[in-house]
Scaffold this motif. Structure first.
Motif, PDB file in Angstrom:
ATOM      1  N   UNK A   1      16.066  53.282  50.480  1.00  0.00           N
ATOM      2  CA  UNK A   1      17.334  52.568  50.630  1.00  0.00           C
ATOM      3  C   UNK A   1      17.574  52.205  52.096  1.00  0.00           C
ATOM      4  N   UNK A   2      17.362  53.183  52.966  1.00  0.00           N
ATOM      5  CA  UNK A   2      17.573  52.951  54.400  1.00  0.00           C
ATOM      6  C   UNK A   2      16.577  51.925  54.936  1.00  0.00           C
ATOM      7  N   UNK A   3      15.336  51.985  54.429  1.00  0.00           N
ATOM      8  CA  UNK A   3      14.330  51.003  54.871  1.00  0.00           C
ATOM      9  C   UNK A   3      14.809  49.594  54.513  1.00  0.00           C
ATOM     10  N   UNK A   4      15.392  49.445  53.318  1.00  0.00           N
ATOM     11  CA  UNK A   4      15.912  48.135  52.902  1.00  0.00           C
ATOM     12  C   UNK A   4      17.051  47.686  53.812  1.00  0.00           C
ATOM     13  N   UNK A   5      17.930  48.623  54.160  1.00  0.00           N
ATOM     14  CA  UNK A   5      19.049  48.261  55.045  1.00  0.00           C
ATOM     15  C   UNK A   5      18.541  47.864  56.427  1.00  0.00           C
ATOM     16  N   UNK A   6      17.549  48.605  56.913  1.00  0.00           N
ATOM     17  CA  UNK A   6      17.002  48.278  58.245  1.00  0.00           C
ATOM     18  C   UNK A   6      16.323  46.908  58.215  1.00  0.00           C
ATOM     19  N   UNK A   7      15.649  46.588  57.123  1.00  0.00           N
ATOM     20  CA  UNK A   7      15.053  45.255  57.007  1.00  0.00           C
ATOM     21  C   UNK A   7      16.145  44.173  57.074  1.00  0.00           C
ATOM     22  N   UNK A   8      17.283  44.463  56.453  1.00  0.00           N
ATOM     23  CA  UNK A   8      18.411  43.521  56.523  1.00  0.00           C
ATOM     24  C   UNK A   8      18.858  43.314  57.973  1.00  0.00           C
ATOM     25  N   UNK A   9      18.911  44.407  58.727  1.00  0.00           N
ATOM     26  CA  UNK A   9      19.286  44.287  60.151  1.00  0.00           C
ATOM     27  C   UNK A   9      18.219  43.502  60.918  1.00  0.00           C
ATOM     28  N   UNK A  10      16.969  43.728  60.569  1.00  0.00           N
ATOM     29  CA  UNK A  10      15.886  42.980  61.228  1.00  0.00           C
ATOM     30  C   UNK A  10      16.032  41.481  60.972  1.00  0.00           C
ATOM     31  N   UNK A  11      16.405  41.143  59.721  1.00  0.00           N
ATOM     32  CA  UNK A  11      16.566  39.710  59.404  1.00  0.00           C
ATOM     33  C   UNK A  11      17.670  39.102  60.274  1.00  0.00           C
ATOM     34  N   UNK A  12      18.743  39.865  60.420  1.00  0.00           N
ATOM     35  CA  UNK A  12      19.858  39.401  61.265  1.00  0.00           C
ATOM     36  C   UNK A  12      19.366  39.180  62.701  1.00  0.00           C
ATOM     37  N   UNK A  13      18.616  40.148  63.221  1.00  0.00           N
ATOM     38  CA  UNK A  13      18.127  40.043  64.598  1.00  0.00           C
ATOM     39  C   UNK A  13      17.116  38.901  64.742  1.00  0.00           C
ATOM     40  N   UNK A  14      16.264  38.746  63.720  1.00  0.00           N
ATOM     41  CA  UNK A  14      15.246  37.682  63.781  1.00  0.00           C
ATOM     42  C   UNK A  14      15.927  36.322  63.893  1.00  0.00           C
ATOM     43  N   UNK A  15      17.075  36.176  63.240  1.00  0.00           N
ATOM     44  CA  UNK A  15      17.811  34.911  63.309  1.00  0.00           C
ATOM     45  C   UNK A  15      18.347  34.621  64.704  1.00  0.00           C
ATOM     46  N   UNK A  16      18.400  35.633  65.555  1.00  0.00           N
ATOM     47  CA  UNK A  16      18.917  35.481  66.914  1.00  0.00           C
ATOM     48  C   UNK A  16      17.813  35.253  67.938  1.00  0.00           C
ATOM     49  N   UNK A  17      16.583  35.599  67.561  1.00  0.00           N
ATOM     50  CA  UNK A  17      15.490  35.516  68.542  1.00  0.00           C
ATOM     51  C   UNK A  17      15.097  34.060  68.782  1.00  0.00           C
ATOM     52  N   UNK A  18      14.758  33.712  70.023  1.00  0.00           N
ATOM     53  CA  UNK A  18      14.321  32.333  70.285  1.00  0.00           C
ATOM     54  C   UNK A  18      12.966  32.060  69.620  1.00  0.00           C
ATOM     55  N   UNK A  19      12.650  30.786  69.445  1.00  0.00           N
ATOM     56  CA  UNK A  19      11.399  30.429  68.757  1.00  0.00           C
ATOM     57  C   UNK A  19      10.173  30.817  69.578  1.00  0.00           C
ATOM     58  N   UNK A  20      10.299  30.749  70.888  1.00  0.00           N
ATOM     59  CA  UNK A  20       9.122  30.983  71.725  1.00  0.00           C
ATOM     60  C   UNK A  20       9.336  32.167  72.658  1.00  0.00           C
ATOM     61  N   UNK A  21       8.259  32.878  72.920  1.00  0.00           N
ATOM     62  CA  UNK A  21       8.336  34.037  73.826  1.00  0.00           C
ATOM     63  C   UNK A  21       8.659  35.267  73.013  1.00  0.00           C
ATOM     64  N   UNK A  22       8.073  36.366  73.398  1.00  0.00           N
ATOM     65  CA  UNK A  22       8.209  37.537  72.536  1.00  0.00           C
ATOM     66  C   UNK A  22       9.553  38.243  72.641  1.00  0.00           C
ATOM     67  N   UNK A  23      10.300  38.021  73.743  1.00  0.00           N
ATOM     68  CA  UNK A  23      11.468  38.863  74.015  1.00  0.00           C
ATOM     69  C   UNK A  23      12.769  38.218  73.546  1.00  0.00           C
TER      70      UNK A  23
END
Ligand SMILES: N[C@@H](CCC(=O)N[C@@H](CS)C(=O)NCC(=O)O)C(=O)O
Length: 223
Positions: A120-142
């Motif tokens: 369950x927690x892994x699923x919730x963390x994946x949800x947070x990752x999706x949120x963060x991924x939407x904020x990351x720029x297209x280029x550059x790792x950081x």
């Protein structure tokens, strides 16, 4: 310059955030380890919540990892990580706070003895990752593209521990189908500040400690 002493527990990801920034800045600092199961009186006198990290600036203690990060940034001689623009500063602070909330879930995922809770927690963390991924720029790792930011220092310890958890239990699939988060993680895990901010055998020691407390993720740990 004042002397800096980081009061630490060696496995604490919140302490690691501060150590990462100290490493990024190339600052001299001392580190003092305490046993959180047997907190010394001098520590309780400077840490009202009884939590690490505490950073002592000469004799003045400050606590809360996000506050420590800001103090270190504001007193850096060069290479400050938080941007000048107030809105951009607020946005980085906001996401650091969001990441702090993921840290407790990451710990519970590693520590629980119950498979269903871990999944369950892994699923919730994946949800947070999706949120963060939407904020990351297209280029550059950081978080800032090519530029390393305070958000990167704040998340590196969690991405590291979740990578260890995934190594112990690959079926968690924490990073599966998340190329942007995986690329971010890969860049942060090899960054010298991330690796220098922990004791060298921490992955092994964490696995052993989790196994001993009955963690489901670490149930097969054999180190
Ligand atoms: N919000 C705090 C959290 C720090 C924290 O939870 N530290 C843990 C170790 S990783 C701790 O000291 N726990 C001791 C306790 O709660 O008794 C921060 O960001 O500094």
């Amino acid at each position: 310059m004042p002397s800096l002493t980081l009061v630490s527990f060696d496995a604490c990801p919140f302490v690691q955030r501060a150590a990462i920034l100290l490493q990024e800045q190339g600052r001299d600092y001392d580190i003092v380890y305490i046993d959180l199961r047997d907190k010394p009186d001098w520590f309780l006198a400077i840490s009202p919540n009884g939590k690490v990290p505490v950073l002592k600036i000469d004799d003045t203690p400050i606590f809360e990892s996000a506050v420590i990060l800001e103090y270190l940034d504001e007193t850096a001689e060069h290479g400050r990580l938080l941007p000048e623009d107030p809105l951009e500063r607020a946005r980085q602070r906001m996401w650091i706070s969001y990441i702090s909330n993921i840290m407790s879930k990451a710990w519970n995922l590693q520590a629980t003895g119950d498979e269903a809770t871990a999944r369950l927690l892994a699923g919730e963390i994946r949800g947070h990752f999706e949120e963060l991924a939407g904020q990351l720029p297209d280029h550059g790792p950081f978080w800032g593209g090519e530029a390393y930011t305070m958000v990167d220092a704040a998340i590196a310890p969690i991405l590291q521990r979740l990578t260890w958890a995934e190594g112990l239990e690959p079926s968690l699939g924490l990073f599966e189908g998340m190329p942007r988060i995986a690329a971010w993680r890969d860049a942060l895990l090899v960054r010298p500040s991330t690796t220098a901010a922990i004791v060298p055998d921490l992955e092994q020691r964490s696995g052993r400690m989790l196994h001993q407390i009955g963690s489901w993720v670490a149930r097969g740990f054999a180190g």
